[in-house]
Enzyme design. Structure first.
Site, mmCIF file in Angstrom:
data_model
loop_
_atom_site.group_PDB
_atom_site.id
_atom_site.type_symbol
_atom_site.label_atom_id
_atom_site.label_comp_id
_atom_site.label_asym_id
_atom_site.label_seq_id
_atom_site.Cartn_x
_atom_site.Cartn_y
_atom_site.Cartn_z
ATOM 1 N N ARG A 107 73.765 25.397 51.435
ATOM 2 C CA ARG A 107 73.590 25.145 50.048
ATOM 3 C C ARG A 107 73.793 23.676 49.742
ATOM 4 N NH1 ARG A 107 76.688 28.552 45.382
ATOM 5 N NH2 ARG A 107 75.066 30.024 45.852
ATOM 6 N N HIS A 134 66.735 29.236 44.193
ATOM 7 C CA HIS A 134 67.723 30.019 44.946
ATOM 8 C C HIS A 134 66.928 31.290 45.300
ATOM 9 C CE1 HIS A 134 71.704 31.574 45.738
ATOM 10 N NE2 HIS A 134 72.107 31.985 44.617
ATOM 11 N N GLN A 137 69.215 34.717 46.120
ATOM 12 C CA GLN A 137 69.479 35.687 45.092
ATOM 13 C C GLN A 137 68.187 36.559 44.698
ATOM 14 O OE1 GLN A 137 72.592 35.368 43.212
ATOM 15 N NE2 GLN A 137 71.839 37.236 42.522
ATOM 16 N N ASP A 225 71.430 33.386 33.080
ATOM 17 C CA ASP A 225 72.320 32.658 33.994
ATOM 18 C C ASP A 225 72.907 31.499 33.285
ATOM 19 O OD1 ASP A 225 73.372 31.598 36.352
ATOM 20 O OD2 ASP A 225 71.644 30.614 36.964
ATOM 21 N N CYS A 266 72.897 36.447 38.113
ATOM 22 C CA CYS A 266 73.384 36.155 39.511
ATOM 23 C C CYS A 266 74.823 36.129 39.905
ATOM 24 C CB CYS A 266 72.642 34.941 39.985
ATOM 25 S SG CYS A 266 73.213 33.429 39.144
ATOM 26 N N ARG A 294 73.362 41.236 47.578
ATOM 27 C CA ARG A 294 73.178 39.792 48.387
ATOM 28 C C ARG A 294 73.573 40.020 49.853
ATOM 29 N NH1 ARG A 294 74.062 35.021 45.807
ATOM 30 N NH2 ARG A 294 73.461 34.264 47.606
HETATM 31 N N1 CP Z 1 75.182 34.001 42.896
HETATM 32 C C1 CP Z 1 75.472 33.146 43.715
HETATM 33 O O1 CP Z 1 74.935 32.233 44.429
HETATM 34 O O2 CP Z 1 76.888 32.835 43.541
HETATM 35 P P1 CP Z 1 78.047 31.993 44.182
HETATM 36 O O3 CP Z 1 77.643 30.440 43.673
HETATM 37 O O4 CP Z 1 79.241 32.558 44.427
HETATM 38 O O5 CP Z 1 77.623 31.811 45.863
HETATM 39 N N1 NVA Z 2 72.129 28.209 38.248
HETATM 40 C C1 NVA Z 2 73.425 28.218 38.834
HETATM 41 C C2 NVA Z 2 73.242 29.505 39.882
HETATM 42 C C3 NVA Z 2 74.776 29.568 40.665
HETATM 43 C C4 NVA Z 2 74.701 30.660 41.696
HETATM 44 C C5 NVA Z 2 73.772 26.945 39.490
HETATM 45 O O1 NVA Z 2 72.990 26.373 40.121
HETATM 46 O O2 NVA Z 2 74.865 26.482 39.252
#
Ligand code: CP
Ligand code: NVA
Length: 308
Positions: A107, A134, A137, A225, A266, A294
């Site tokens: 990530r 992502h 997700q 989101d 998400c 997930r």
């Molecule tokens: N939805 C998601 O990716 O959550 P986290 O940021 O908690 O991993």
């Molecule tokens: N759009 C959000 C998703 C988190 C899982 C971010 O990138 O912060």
């Protein structure tokens, strides 16, 4: 080398196989809870590195648990604790980690970091979120929709809010799984034209409708989101709230969709900003199934990458 970098870069048949395998593995866990044997350990003897340059709850825990359920072991690494966060190149990090582990999930911020990791690693790399997409997700989201309502092909999905990284992967999935996608939000926050074009190139409708009430007419799934993502500057917060207030998912908006429409997010959510608590906790919401999935979907993604 089978990386899982993005939904639009993955063969549709492979994506479908992963969803089906995720559903089957979820069923196996449920049967196991009722006493059936579940000795499927395809990751026995494998080590998986989970690298986080941004915070995470779901991605971190679901990958960690998923690897362990499949008999493998994990190493959760924070980018700032690694030499990566102190000037070592991504290419060198990728080559070193490949000597120790069998799979890397990362990530990160810039997409280039993910792509460079994949280019120089000699083990598969999985995208656990970048500023731009992502994909894990949305694999869980497609699985969740199909679990509740059957095939997503031909359905209408509406995204209300910021055209961000999660929205981008939804557009990729629209093209690959064959559903229509409507974005409703203010012009500065539109999803990238490249992603709308990708979906359209696959023969599905991918449209922008500024009026949220018109957008959700005939919707089978409504998604939103956070209004401010992890990569957005804190200074954007007030402006974003002003731009997006009219795109909140609330009961009035849900009432304009199909009566059996589902709601997804998400998570993490900012309750009563992008979505009201009434919708999050209401009968159309499947947000916690989505979070659970997930785990199951990513187990299938890892098996796909490792060919096991
Ligand atoms: N939805 C998601 O990716 O959550 P986290 O940021 O908690 O991993
Ligand atoms: N759009 C959000 C998703 C988190 C899982 C971010 O990138 O912060």
């Amino acid at each position: 080398m089978t990386h899982f970098l993005d939904i639009h870069k993955t063969d549709p048949a492979a994506l479908r196989a992963m969803i089906d395998q995720g559903i089957a593995m979820k069923q196996a866990r449920q049967d196991r809870a009722k006493g059936a044997p579940d000795d499927d350990q395809p990751l026995a003897g494998r080590m998986v590195a989970l690298i986080f340059e941004k915070p995470s709850t779901r991605t971190r825990v679901s990958f960690d648990v998923g690897v362990r359920q499949m008999g493998g072991q994990t190493m959760v690494l924070s980018g700032s604790d690694m030499q990566l966060g102190h000037g070592e190149t991504i290419a060198d990090t990728a080559r070193v980690l490949s000597r120790y582990v069998d799979l890397i999930m990362i990530r990160t911020f810039e997409e280039e970091t993910l792509l460079e990791m994949a280019e120089y690693a000699s083990v598969p790399v999985i995208n656990g979120l970048t500023d731009r997409t992502h994909p894990c997700q949305i694999m869980a989201d497609v699985m969740t929709y199909e679990e509740h309502r059957g095939p997503i092909k031909g359905k209408k999905v509406v995204w209300s809010g910021d055209g961000n990284n999660v929205c981008a992967s939804f557009l990729h999935a629209a093209g690959q799984f064959g559903f229509d996608f409507t974005f409703t939000g203010p012009p500065p926050l539109d999803p990238e034209a490249e992603w709308l074009d990708f979906a359209r190139s696959k023969g599905v409708q991918a449209v922008i409708e500024r009026d949220p009430l018109k957008a959700v007419a005939g919707a089978d799934l409504i998604v939103t989101d956070t209004w401010v993502s992890m990569h957005d500057p804190e200074s954007a917060k007030e402006r974003r709230h002003n731009q997006l207030r009219g795109y909140q998912v609330n009961e009035a908006l849900m009432a304009h969709a199909n009566p059996d429409a589902l709601f997804m997010h998400c998570l993490p959510a900012h309750r009563n900003d992008e979505v009201t608590s009434a919708v999050m906790d209401g009968p159309q919401s499947v947000i916690f199934d989505e979070a659970e999935n997930r785990l199951h979907a990513q187990k299938a993604v890892m098996r796909h990458c490792l060919g096991v």
